[in-house]
Design a protein around this motif. Structure first.
Motif, PDB file in Angstrom:
ATOM      1  N   GLU A   1     -35.470  69.865 -49.994  1.00 27.55           N
ATOM      2  CA  GLU A   1     -34.165  70.936 -50.048  1.00 27.55           C
ATOM      3  C   GLU A   1     -32.956  70.198 -49.316  1.00 27.55           C
ATOM      4  OE1 GLU A   1     -34.808  73.897 -46.520  1.00 27.55           O
ATOM      5  OE2 GLU A   1     -35.784  74.374 -48.471  1.00 27.55           O
ATOM      6  N   ARG A   2     -31.839  71.052 -49.327  1.00 29.21           N
ATOM      7  CA  ARG A   2     -30.690  70.630 -48.443  1.00 29.21           C
ATOM      8  C   ARG A   2     -29.829  71.549 -48.012  1.00 29.21           C
ATOM      9  NH1 ARG A   2     -26.969  66.071 -49.507  1.00 29.21           N
ATOM     10  NH2 ARG A   2     -24.871  66.384 -49.220  1.00 29.21           N
ATOM     11  N   ARG A   3     -29.259  71.613 -46.862  1.00 29.64           N
ATOM     12  CA  ARG A   3     -28.645  72.285 -46.229  1.00 29.64           C
ATOM     13  C   ARG A   3     -26.999  72.354 -46.970  1.00 29.64           C
ATOM     14  NH1 ARG A   3     -28.403  73.364 -40.150  1.00 29.64           N
ATOM     15  NH2 ARG A   3     -26.294  73.109 -40.543  1.00 29.64           N
TER      16      ARG A   3
ATOM     17  N   GLY B   1     -24.992  70.095 -45.769  1.00 30.19           N
ATOM     18  CA  GLY B   1     -25.381  68.303 -46.239  1.00 30.19           C
ATOM     19  C   GLY B   1     -25.725  67.773 -44.796  1.00 30.19           C
TER      20      GLY B   1
ATOM     21  N   ALA C   1     -29.130  65.219 -44.563  1.00 28.36           N
ATOM     22  CA  ALA C   1     -29.387  64.704 -45.761  1.00 28.36           C
ATOM     23  C   ALA C   1     -29.501  63.100 -45.691  1.00 28.36           C
ATOM     24  CB  ALA C   1     -28.932  65.231 -46.814  1.00 28.36           C
TER      25      ALA C   1
ATOM     26  N   ARG D   1     -28.551  59.822 -47.349  1.00 28.25           N
ATOM     27  CA  ARG D   1     -27.444  59.279 -48.496  1.00 28.25           C
ATOM     28  C   ARG D   1     -27.656  57.628 -48.488  1.00 28.25           C
ATOM     29  NH1 ARG D   1     -22.720  59.053 -48.477  1.00 28.25           N
ATOM     30  NH2 ARG D   1     -22.255  60.088 -50.595  1.00 28.25           N
TER      31      ARG D   1
ATOM     32  N   PHE E   1     -30.197  59.869 -53.931  1.00 27.19           N
ATOM     33  CA  PHE E   1     -29.569  60.717 -52.999  1.00 27.19           C
ATOM     34  C   PHE E   1     -28.214  61.089 -53.248  1.00 27.19           C
ATOM     35  CE2 PHE E   1     -32.816  58.715 -49.956  1.00 27.19           C
ATOM     36  CZ  PHE E   1     -33.737  59.533 -50.241  1.00 27.19           C
TER      37      PHE E   1
ATOM     38  N   GLU F   1     -26.399  64.740 -55.145  1.00 25.15           N
ATOM     39  CA  GLU F   1     -25.194  65.437 -54.555  1.00 25.15           C
ATOM     40  C   GLU F   1     -24.202  65.840 -55.716  1.00 25.15           C
ATOM     41  OE1 GLU F   1     -23.232  63.089 -51.916  1.00 25.15           O
ATOM     42  OE2 GLU F   1     -24.871  62.976 -50.202  1.00 25.15           O
TER      43      GLU F   1
ATOM     44  N   GLN G   1     -28.044  72.715 -57.266  1.00 22.01           N
ATOM     45  CA  GLN G   1     -28.265  71.886 -55.916  1.00 22.01           C
ATOM     46  C   GLN G   1     -29.477  72.676 -55.331  1.00 22.01           C
ATOM     47  OE1 GLN G   1     -26.329  69.398 -54.133  1.00 22.01           O
ATOM     48  NE2 GLN G   1     -25.940  69.108 -56.265  1.00 22.01           N
TER      49      GLN G   1
ATOM     50  N   LEU H   1     -35.566  67.940 -45.326  1.00 17.21           N
ATOM     51  CA  LEU H   1     -34.228  67.626 -45.634  1.00 17.21           C
ATOM     52  C   LEU H   1     -33.807  66.354 -45.956  1.00 17.21           C
ATOM     53  CD1 LEU H   1     -32.699  70.157 -42.692  1.00 17.21           C
ATOM     54  CD2 LEU H   1     -32.919  70.466 -45.232  1.00 17.21           C
ATOM     55  N   HIS H   2     -34.740  65.396 -45.902  1.00 16.07           N
ATOM     56  CA  HIS H   2     -34.577  64.030 -46.147  1.00 16.07           C
ATOM     57  C   HIS H   2     -35.507  63.247 -46.440  1.00 16.07           C
ATOM     58  CE1 HIS H   2     -37.245  63.027 -42.831  1.00 16.07           C
ATOM     59  NE2 HIS H   2     -36.803  64.126 -42.263  1.00 16.07           N
TER      60      HIS H   2
END
Length: 214
Positions: free
Chosen positions: A70-72, A75, A78, A80, A85, A89, A94, A120-121
């Motif tokens: 998942e992703r906040r 962001g 996360a 990149r 990745f 985005e 999302q 998250l990553h």
């Protein structure tokens, strides 16, 4: 020729954990950000086999862990540092914390004793997430890896599991990737070198035949 059943000791319910990888609504559900992958998971039968494995794990007393990516919304945290990745985005759906997209997808049942772990990553539910410590606290020796995708997250998970000292078991009919024929190639030429490759039915058969404690 069908792969042989895993040795009974590798499927001992007391030391086995069933892991579902990114089996969430926003990935394999009807409103997927990756419709081709979702279609492959359904058309191949992988999603249904994952649901069967989860239900069988519940019946056998095998711990189930659902790994969600998942992703906040802002962001923070996360990754990149890879093309994948950055492309994610821009997807129309999302995988945002707290939304329907990051709920476990139907028809996979979620039991009261199941653990849902969120990251998250990164590319793997094991590396840098704390899940390794969780598995060790559960007494895990064998990790049954299911889910998506056979392109990235599933092989990454298997490699991490083996590097951390777990025995990895992969039911080949409970993973999916794109294009569909790539999954078979990944299993045959890569995962079979490091994991026990089997079928969902063979895993279920092993759990059904396992002696019950107590």
């Amino acid at each position: 020729m069908a792969p042989p059943d895993p040795p009974a000791e590798r499927l001992d319910p007391a030391t086995t954990v069933l892991l579902t990888v990114e089996c969430q609504r926003g990935v394999v559900g009807p409103e997927s950000a990756l419709p081709e992958l979702a279609a492959a998971a359904r058309a191949s039968g992988a999603l249904l086999n994952i649901a069967r494995l989860v239900a069988g794990a519940h019946d056998a007393g095998v711990q189930v862990v659902h790994a969600i990516a998942e992703r906040r919304p802002d962001g923070r945290g996360a990754s990149r540092n890879a093309r994948l990745f950055r492309a994610a985005e821009r997807l129309p759906v999302q995988q945002l914390t707290g939304t329907r997209a990051v709920r476990v997808a139907d028809p996979i049942p979620v039991g009261d004793a199941d653990l849902v772990v969120r990251r998250l990553h990164g590319l793997s539910p094991l590396a840098g997430t704390g899940v390794d410590a969780l598995l060790r606290n559960l007494g895990c020796r064998t990790l049954v890896v299911t889910g998506v995708s056979a392109n990235v997250a599933v092989p990454n998970t298997v490699f991490d599991a083996v590097n951390l000292g777990y025995t990895a078991v992969v039911p080949a009919d409970a993973i999916a990737g794109v294009p569909a024929d790539y999954t078979a190639a990944m299993v045959s030429h890569t995962l079979a070198l490091v994991a026990t490759v089997t079928t969902a039915e063979a895993v279920l058969r092993g759990w059904r035949s396992a002696p019950r404690s107590g």
